[in-house]
Design a protein around this motif. Structure first.
Motif, PDB file in Angstrom:
ATOM      1  N   LEU A 143      52.586  23.982  11.675  1.00  0.00           N
ATOM      2  CA  LEU A 143      54.023  23.679  11.750  1.00  0.00           C
ATOM      3  C   LEU A 143      54.292  22.713  12.902  1.00  0.00           C
ATOM      4  N   ILE A 144      55.130  21.714  12.619  1.00  0.00           N
ATOM      5  CA  ILE A 144      55.597  20.813  13.678  1.00  0.00           C
ATOM      6  C   ILE A 144      57.110  20.971  13.783  1.00  0.00           C
ATOM      7  N   VAL A 145      57.588  21.222  14.981  1.00  0.00           N
ATOM      8  CA  VAL A 145      59.028  21.344  15.222  1.00  0.00           C
ATOM      9  C   VAL A 145      59.493  20.125  16.010  1.00  0.00           C
ATOM     10  N   ILE A 146      60.531  19.462  15.517  1.00  0.00           N
ATOM     11  CA  ILE A 146      61.059  18.286  16.215  1.00  0.00           C
ATOM     12  C   ILE A 146      62.359  18.675  16.910  1.00  0.00           C
ATOM     13  N   GLY A 147      62.308  18.746  18.238  1.00  0.00           N
ATOM     14  CA  GLY A 147      63.463  19.171  19.030  1.00  0.00           C
ATOM     15  C   GLY A 147      63.232  20.534  19.635  1.00  0.00           C
ATOM     16  N   ALA A 148      63.377  20.631  20.975  1.00  0.00           N
ATOM     17  CA  ALA A 148      63.075  21.892  21.657  1.00  0.00           C
ATOM     18  C   ALA A 148      64.312  22.555  22.253  1.00  0.00           C
ATOM     19  N   GLY A 149      65.405  22.492  21.488  1.00  0.00           N
ATOM     20  CA  GLY A 149      66.614  23.220  21.888  1.00  0.00           C
ATOM     21  C   GLY A 149      66.519  24.665  21.433  1.00  0.00           C
TER      22      GLY A 149
ATOM     23  N   GLY B 203      67.290  26.082  18.790  1.00  0.00           N
ATOM     24  CA  GLY B 203      66.786  26.249  17.430  1.00  0.00           C
ATOM     25  C   GLY B 203      65.288  26.021  17.395  1.00  0.00           C
ATOM     26  N   GLY B 204      64.877  24.852  17.876  1.00  0.00           N
ATOM     27  CA  GLY B 204      63.476  24.444  17.812  1.00  0.00           C
ATOM     28  C   GLY B 204      62.512  25.324  18.575  1.00  0.00           C
ATOM     29  N   TYR B 205      62.820  25.618  19.850  1.00  0.00           N
ATOM     30  CA  TYR B 205      61.837  26.379  20.625  1.00  0.00           C
ATOM     31  C   TYR B 205      61.695  27.813  20.115  1.00  0.00           C
ATOM     32  N   VAL B 206      62.783  28.367  19.579  1.00  0.00           N
ATOM     33  CA  VAL B 206      62.729  29.722  19.022  1.00  0.00           C
ATOM     34  C   VAL B 206      61.903  29.727  17.723  1.00  0.00           C
ATOM     35  N   ALA B 207      62.098  28.691  16.891  1.00  0.00           N
ATOM     36  CA  ALA B 207      61.301  28.564  15.659  1.00  0.00           C
ATOM     37  C   ALA B 207      59.809  28.489  16.014  1.00  0.00           C
ATOM     38  N   ALA B 208      59.492  27.723  17.059  1.00  0.00           N
ATOM     39  CA  ALA B 208      58.091  27.557  17.490  1.00  0.00           C
ATOM     40  C   ALA B 208      57.487  28.885  17.956  1.00  0.00           C
TER      41      ALA B 208
ATOM     42  N   MET C  58      50.714  31.049  13.328  1.00  0.00           N
ATOM     43  CA  MET C  58      50.606  29.612  13.013  1.00  0.00           C
ATOM     44  C   MET C  58      50.207  28.806  14.237  1.00  0.00           C
ATOM     45  N   LYS C  59      49.563  27.669  13.978  1.00  0.00           N
ATOM     46  CA  LYS C  59      49.259  26.708  15.027  1.00  0.00           C
ATOM     47  C   LYS C  59      50.448  25.740  15.071  1.00  0.00           C
ATOM     48  N   VAL C  60      51.145  25.720  16.215  1.00  0.00           N
ATOM     49  CA  VAL C  60      52.445  25.041  16.277  1.00  0.00           C
ATOM     50  C   VAL C  60      52.480  23.928  17.325  1.00  0.00           C
ATOM     51  N   ALA C  61      53.141  22.819  16.939  1.00  0.00           N
ATOM     52  CA  ALA C  61      53.440  21.743  17.894  1.00  0.00           C
ATOM     53  C   ALA C  61      54.944  21.605  17.978  1.00  0.00           C
ATOM     54  N   ILE C  62      55.444  21.284  19.177  1.00  0.00           N
ATOM     55  CA  ILE C  62      56.874  21.017  19.334  1.00  0.00           C
ATOM     56  C   ILE C  62      57.041  19.679  20.048  1.00  0.00           C
ATOM     57  N   ILE C  63      58.013  18.906  19.599  1.00  0.00           N
ATOM     58  CA  ILE C  63      58.232  17.565  20.164  1.00  0.00           C
ATOM     59  C   ILE C  63      59.624  17.512  20.779  1.00  0.00           C
ATOM     60  N   GLU C  64      59.698  16.996  21.996  1.00  0.00           N
ATOM     61  CA  GLU C  64      60.994  16.891  22.682  1.00  0.00           C
ATOM     62  C   GLU C  64      61.059  15.558  23.416  1.00  0.00           C
ATOM     63  N   ARG C  65      62.174  14.847  23.254  1.00  0.00           N
ATOM     64  CA  ARG C  65      62.270  13.522  23.883  1.00  0.00           C
ATOM     65  C   ARG C  65      62.928  13.565  25.260  1.00  0.00           C
TER      66      ARG C  65
ATOM     67  N   GLU D 223      68.429  30.736  12.748  1.00  0.00           N
ATOM     68  CA  GLU D 223      67.868  29.932  11.657  1.00  0.00           C
ATOM     69  C   GLU D 223      66.396  29.604  11.924  1.00  0.00           C
ATOM     70  N   GLY D 224      66.066  29.371  13.202  1.00  0.00           N
ATOM     71  CA  GLY D 224      64.681  29.088  13.582  1.00  0.00           C
ATOM     72  C   GLY D 224      63.751  30.230  13.212  1.00  0.00           C
ATOM     73  N   VAL D 225      64.182  31.449  13.494  1.00  0.00           N
ATOM     74  CA  VAL D 225      63.401  32.644  13.161  1.00  0.00           C
ATOM     75  C   VAL D 225      63.287  32.790  11.637  1.00  0.00           C
ATOM     76  N   MET D 226      64.427  32.584  10.967  1.00  0.00           N
ATOM     77  CA  MET D 226      64.441  32.728   9.508  1.00  0.00           C
ATOM     78  C   MET D 226      63.459  31.762   8.838  1.00  0.00           C
ATOM     79  N   VAL D 227      63.471  30.501   9.287  1.00  0.00           N
ATOM     80  CA  VAL D 227      62.597  29.492   8.684  1.00  0.00           C
ATOM     81  C   VAL D 227      61.123  29.814   8.947  1.00  0.00           C
ATOM     82  N   ALA D 228      60.809  30.254  10.179  1.00  0.00           N
ATOM     83  CA  ALA D 228      59.421  30.627  10.494  1.00  0.00           C
ATOM     84  C   ALA D 228      58.967  31.784   9.591  1.00  0.00           C
TER      85      ALA D 228
END
Length: 464
Positions: free
Chosen positions: A8-14, A16-21, A29-36, A324-329
């Protein structure tokens, strides 16, 4: 360079994103998260958290001025704006650092940079040290949103501010205009007004806090006016003439335009989703008014691509994004996932007095065809509220007259953002008026008013 592969790749570490990760990692899962920009996103760095830190400072300042009422002496009460901001930034910094720690602990690989999706299942990250190519069967978009800028009302950081400038003020506004009275606008209005800015709020809708129950909005407005704010409803800022150290605002109300002068303007007229530059259109993702169109499970219609949080539309709330992050994961892991229902999500606004609500307003319940019973209870009838010196407030509950279902709850007053969760849990457990009436609430607490409001809906109120 060979592409790095993830589940899984998560784009955005707010929020939503960091919780999904984190949840995806918990599920193996092996997870990557991207934050600008910053881990924790807008919420932790430039939104929910630092604003609450600043509002706490203004709340303490307000209480210091009331010292005499409590039998206390406080003289020469003042504030240091730089120190208030510094505390707020350090609170944000502490939490943002905590997210970095959580990513390490959960073995989530963090990439700092700008993401694009060149093709399904592929993500390219442009960072300071070059570009990383990543692949994954599943991608979650959690890129959030930014302040909406209206033509002619754009921020310049000097005379016209967005929420960011308002969180790091270079000066204390003397005469402040706040455009928009949603949560962001009214919280900043509350903060600056309490610290002594002469504050005017302009709202295009027919009332402040327009998403709230009309009765609650009216009650809150009365308190804001009492605190010295000028509230202009059904009004629109048509243009801003910027001069040296001042702005002349052309404000139209009922067809008449008046000119008013301010030294600072905060624009809080909504948000737009961060959908650009990702390559979404090419992938066939549907975008409607800057928000990604999804189904109830946050699926975009493109296989393996999900969108959560602000980018996926209203309500624009951190706790909705996290859920939503938890639900999607869970969904990706093949677990039973429950869609997030917007009417089960509480909204909290941390102005003074606080405002909180869940479910349908009285008007909405009627519009949906329910026969309703409505209960109300004022803070003035509650021992704890009086002991706290916070007798201004109200709790309102809306029930389905036929089934006793709790359709909505609406509150204004001290600490209601903490109280609302009682009704949220009640709705989640499909409670009825009978369950709530038979629940014993501790005394003396503000929560007793929740009980009394339910009793009032059924003509059984005790303390009123």
């Amino acid at each position: 360079m060979a592409a790095q592969n993830f589940d899984l790749i998560v784009i955005g570490a707010g929020p939503g994103g960091y919780v999904a990760a984190i949840r995806a990692s918990q599920l193996g899962m092996k997870v990557a998260i991207i934050e600008r920009e910053n881990l924790g996103g807008i919420c932790l760095n430039w939104g929910c958290i630092p604003t609450k830190a600043m509002l706490r400072s203004s709340e303490v300042f307000h209480l210091m001025h009331r010292a005499k009422e409590f039998g206390l002496k406080a003289t020469g009460v003042d504030y240091d704006l730089d120190a208030v901001v510094k505390r707020s930034r350090s609170v944000a910094g502490q939490l943002s650092g905590g997210i970095g720690h959580l990513m390490k602990k959960n073995k989530v690989t963090v990439f700092m940079g700008e993401a694009t999706i060149p093709a399904k299942g592929k993500v390219s990250v442009k960072g300071e040290k070059g570009t990383d190519e990543l692949t994954a069967k599943n991608i979650v978009l959690a890129t959030g949103a930014r302040a909406r800028e209206l033509p002619g009302l754009e921020a310049d950081g000097d005379l016209v501010w967005t929420y960011r400038h308002a969180l790091e003020p270079k000066k204390m506004p003397k005469k402040l205009l706040v455009i928009g009275s949603g949560a962001i606008g009214i919280e900043f209005a509350s903060f600056y007004n309490t610290l002594g800015s002469e504050t005017t709020v302009v709202e295009v809708m027919d009332r402040v806090l327009p998403v709230e129950d009309a009765e609650i909005s009216a009650f809150a407005k009365k308190q804001f006016v009492k605190q010295g704010m000028k509230i202009m409803e059904k009004s629109m800022v048509k243009q801003l003439d910027r001069g040296k150290g001042k702005v002349t605002a052309h404000i139209e109300t009922g067809g008449k335009t008046e000119k008013m002068e301010f030294d600072t303007v905060i624009s809080a007229v909504g948000i737009v989703g961060n959908v650009e530059g990702l390559g979404l259109e090419e992938l066939g993702v549907k975008i409607d008014r800057t928000h990604v169109v999804t189904d109830e499970f946050c699926r975009t219609g493109v296989e393996g691509l999900y969108a959560i949080g602000d980018i996926a539309g209203a309500p624009w709330l951190a706790h909705k994004a996290s859920h939503e992050g938890v639900m999607v994961a869970d969904l990706i892991a093949g677990k039973h996932a429950h869609p997030v229902k917007p009417e089960s999500i509480a909204g909290c606004t941390y102005c003074h007095p606080q405002v909180a609500s869940v479910g349908y307003s009285e008007a909405k319940a009627k519009e949906l065809g329910y026969q309703i019973k409505v209960g109300r209870f004022p803070f003035i009838g509650n021992g704890k509220a009086i002991a706290l010196g916070e007798p201004e407030g109200m709790i309102k509950t809306v029930f389905d007259a036929k089934t006793g279902e709790l359709l909505g709850a609406h509150m204004v007053g001290a600490e209601v953002t903490e109280l609302i969760q009682g009704y949220v849990v009640g709705r989640q457990l499909e409670t009825t008026e009978e369950d709530l009436m038979n629940t014993v609430f501790p005394h003396p607490t503000l929560s007793e008013m929740m009980h009394e409001s339910v009793l009032d809906a059924y003509d059984r109120v005790i303390h009123m």
